[in-house]
Design a protein around this motif. Structure first.
Motif, mmCIF file in Angstrom:
data_model
loop_
_atom_site.group_PDB
_atom_site.id
_atom_site.type_symbol
_atom_site.label_atom_id
_atom_site.label_comp_id
_atom_site.label_asym_id
_atom_site.label_seq_id
_atom_site.Cartn_x
_atom_site.Cartn_y
_atom_site.Cartn_z
ATOM 1 N N LEU A 143 0.817 -1.206 0.000
ATOM 2 C CA LEU A 143 0.000 0.000 0.000
ATOM 3 C C LEU A 143 0.849 1.253 0.000
ATOM 4 O O LEU A 143 0.545 2.215 -0.687
ATOM 5 C CB LEU A 143 -0.924 -0.015 1.218
ATOM 6 N N ALA A 144 1.907 1.207 0.772
ATOM 7 C CA ALA A 144 2.791 2.364 0.843
ATOM 8 C C ALA A 144 3.385 2.619 -0.538
ATOM 9 O O ALA A 144 3.632 3.749 -0.932
ATOM 10 C CB ALA A 144 3.887 2.119 1.873
ATOM 11 N N ALA A 145 3.589 1.525 -1.276
ATOM 12 C CA ALA A 145 4.149 1.646 -2.616
ATOM 13 C C ALA A 145 3.064 1.986 -3.638
ATOM 14 O O ALA A 145 3.350 2.185 -4.809
ATOM 15 C CB ALA A 145 4.837 0.335 -2.994
ATOM 16 N N GLY A 146 1.823 2.028 -3.184
ATOM 17 C CA GLY A 146 0.728 2.385 -4.073
ATOM 18 C C GLY A 146 0.197 1.219 -4.890
ATOM 19 O O GLY A 146 -0.507 1.413 -5.869
ATOM 20 N N PHE A 205 7.745 2.992 8.002
ATOM 21 C CA PHE A 205 6.813 3.358 6.931
ATOM 22 C C PHE A 205 6.060 4.660 7.179
ATOM 23 O O PHE A 205 5.377 5.156 6.293
ATOM 24 C CB PHE A 205 5.821 2.218 6.669
ATOM 25 N N GLY A 206 6.181 5.196 8.393
ATOM 26 C CA GLY A 206 5.534 6.471 8.697
ATOM 27 C C GLY A 206 5.865 7.544 7.659
ATOM 28 O O GLY A 206 4.952 8.196 7.122
ATOM 29 N N PRO A 207 7.141 7.706 7.342
ATOM 30 C CA PRO A 207 7.505 8.737 6.355
ATOM 31 C C PRO A 207 6.924 8.477 4.967
ATOM 32 O O PRO A 207 6.870 9.379 4.140
ATOM 33 C CB PRO A 207 9.044 8.656 6.309
ATOM 34 N N ARG A 208 6.467 7.237 4.727
ATOM 35 C CA ARG A 208 5.871 6.928 3.424
ATOM 36 C C ARG A 208 4.347 6.953 3.491
ATOM 37 O O ARG A 208 3.680 6.383 2.648
ATOM 38 C CB ARG A 208 6.379 5.566 2.943
ATOM 39 N N GLY A 209 3.813 7.560 4.530
ATOM 40 C CA GLY A 209 2.360 7.761 4.589
ATOM 41 C C GLY A 209 1.576 6.675 5.290
ATOM 42 O O GLY A 209 0.376 6.552 5.098
ATOM 43 N N VAL A 210 2.258 5.880 6.109
ATOM 44 C CA VAL A 210 1.542 4.849 6.862
ATOM 45 C C VAL A 210 1.324 5.353 8.294
ATOM 46 O O VAL A 210 2.248 5.892 8.914
ATOM 47 C CB VAL A 210 2.336 3.517 6.888
#
Lengths: 147, 155
Positions: free
Chosen positions: B18-21, B86-91
Motif C-alpha cells: 500500500l505504501a508503494a501504491g 513506513f511512517g515517512p511513506r504515509g503509513v
C-alpha cells in the motif's frame, strides 16, 4: 495479490473454546466446570461466578492452582487447560428451587488471539434436601456432557 | 509465537504494498467501506479526543488490542518498528484498546509506543465486529487505504 486465505485457521468462538457446564451435587452445592478445548487456556484470576436469584448466596472456594506463566506485563499469572472443576456452595436457597449460575471467564488460544471476558450461564434445578444423589443439569450444562 | 509472526508477515506485505501504491485484493467478506471507522473520535491516553479522520489520505493501520491480550502485546513492538519505517511513506498506525486508560498508558510508556493509543473499553470489540471481527477476539487489525477503503483485515 490475493491473501492466502488457507492460512486463516479456524478458531472457536469463546463459548465453544471454554465450555461452561454445571450440575447440582446436592441441595447446597453445585459443581461448576469449564471444559477447555485443546490449544486454548483460561486465566485463573479472571473467573467469576454469580447466581440468580440474588437472594441465594454463593460461596466460591479458592480456585485450583493453574499452570504458572510469567507474563511480561502482569507478572505471575496462572492458566488452566483441559478442564477445571469448582464446587460452589449455596446458601439461602429453597429446596427444589431453580437457579441460574453465571460464569465469567477470559482466555486465549495458542494460535495467538485472546477473547474478552465471556459470560455463560446454566439453569439448574436443585434437588430437595431429602433426595439423594446428584441431579441432572439443565440445558446448556447437559449439552456439554454429551459432546 | 509462529502465528503472530505469520500474521505480521501478511500485515507487512499489505502495508508495504500500500505504501508503494500497489493494488491489493482481499476476501470479498471484508467490509470495504471504512466510513464508520473514519468517522470515529476516541480519547487517547491523556483523555484528548482524536478523530480518525485526521489520518484520511494515509494508509491507516487500525489495531484493536488490549493489555490483557498477550499476543497483542507481542506483535506491538513490530508495529512500532513499522511505524518508524513506513511512517515517512504515509503509513499511520492507530491502536484502539479494549482496556482501561491507566493500563494502556503504562504499557504504551513501557513500549515507547510511537503511534496513538486510543481507548474504547470493551466497546472496542463491538466496534471491531463491524469491521469483520467475527470471533470478537483480539488482536484484530484493519488496514484502510489512502482512499478510505478497507483493504485488509486480520484477526
Amino acid at each position: 495479490m490475493a491473501l492466502p486465505l488457507s492460512a486463516q485457521v479456524s478458531l472457536l468462538p469463546a463459548e465453544k473454546a471454554f465450555r461452561f457446564s454445571a450440575r447440582a451435587i446436592d441441595a447446597r452445592s453445585v459443581e461448576a466446570r469449564f471444559t477447555i478445548a485443546d490449544g486454548y487456556y483460561l486465566y485463573r484470576d479472571k473467573i467469576y461466578f454469580r447466581v440468580e436469584p440474588t437472594s441465594t448466596r454463593l460461596s466460591v472456594p479458592e480456585l485450583p492452582s493453574g499452570k504458572i506463566k510469567e507474563d511480561e506485563f502482569f507478572g505471575r499469572v496462572e492458566t488452566y487447560r483441559g478442564s477445571v472443576v469448582i464446587t460452589l456452595g449455596l446458601q439461602g436457597i429453597t429446596p427444589g428451587q431453580k437457579l441460574v449460575l453465571k460464569a465469567e471467564s477470559q482466555g486465549c488460544a495458542d494460535l495467538g488471539i485472546c477473547y474478552p471476558p465471556t459470560v455463560q450461564q446454566v439453569t439448574l434445578a436443585l434437588p430437595d434436601a431429602s433426595s439423594a444423589g446428584p441431579s441432572t443439569p439443565a440445558n446448556i450444562g447437559k449439552k456439554a456432557w454429551f459432546n | 509465537m509462529a502465528t503472530v509472526k505469520q500474521r505480521l508477515v501478511f500485515a507487512v506485505v499489505a502495508i508495504v504494498a500500500l505504501a508503494a501504491g500497489a493494488w491489493f485484493a482481499v476476501s470479498t467478506e471484508v467490509p470495504r467501506d471504512a466510513t464508520t471507522l473514519l468517522a470515529l473520535s476516541l480519547p487517547d491516553t491523556e483523555g484528548k479526543q482524536q478523530a480518525l479522520a485526521q489520518w484520511r489520505g494515509k494508509v491507516l493501520v487500525v489495531n484493536f488490542w488490549a493489555t490483557w491480550c498477550a499476543p497483542c502485546r507481542e506483535e506491538m513492538p513490530e508495529f512500532v518498528r513499522m511505524q518508524r519505517e513506513f511512517g515517512p511513506r504515509g503509513v499511520q498506525f492507530v491502536g484502539i484498546a479494549a482496556d482501561q486508560p491507566d493500563k494502556v498508558d503504562q504499557f504504551a510508556k513501557e513500549l515507547k509506543l510511537n503511534y496513538p493509543a486510543l481507548i474504547r473499553g470493551y466497546g472496542a470489540i463491538e466496534l471491531s465486529k463491524t469491521g469483520g471481527n467475527r470471533l470478537s477476539a483480539l488482536p484484530f487489525t484493519i488496514v484502510v487505504d489512502r482512499l478510505g477503503s478497507v483493504v485488509y483485515t486480520r484477526g
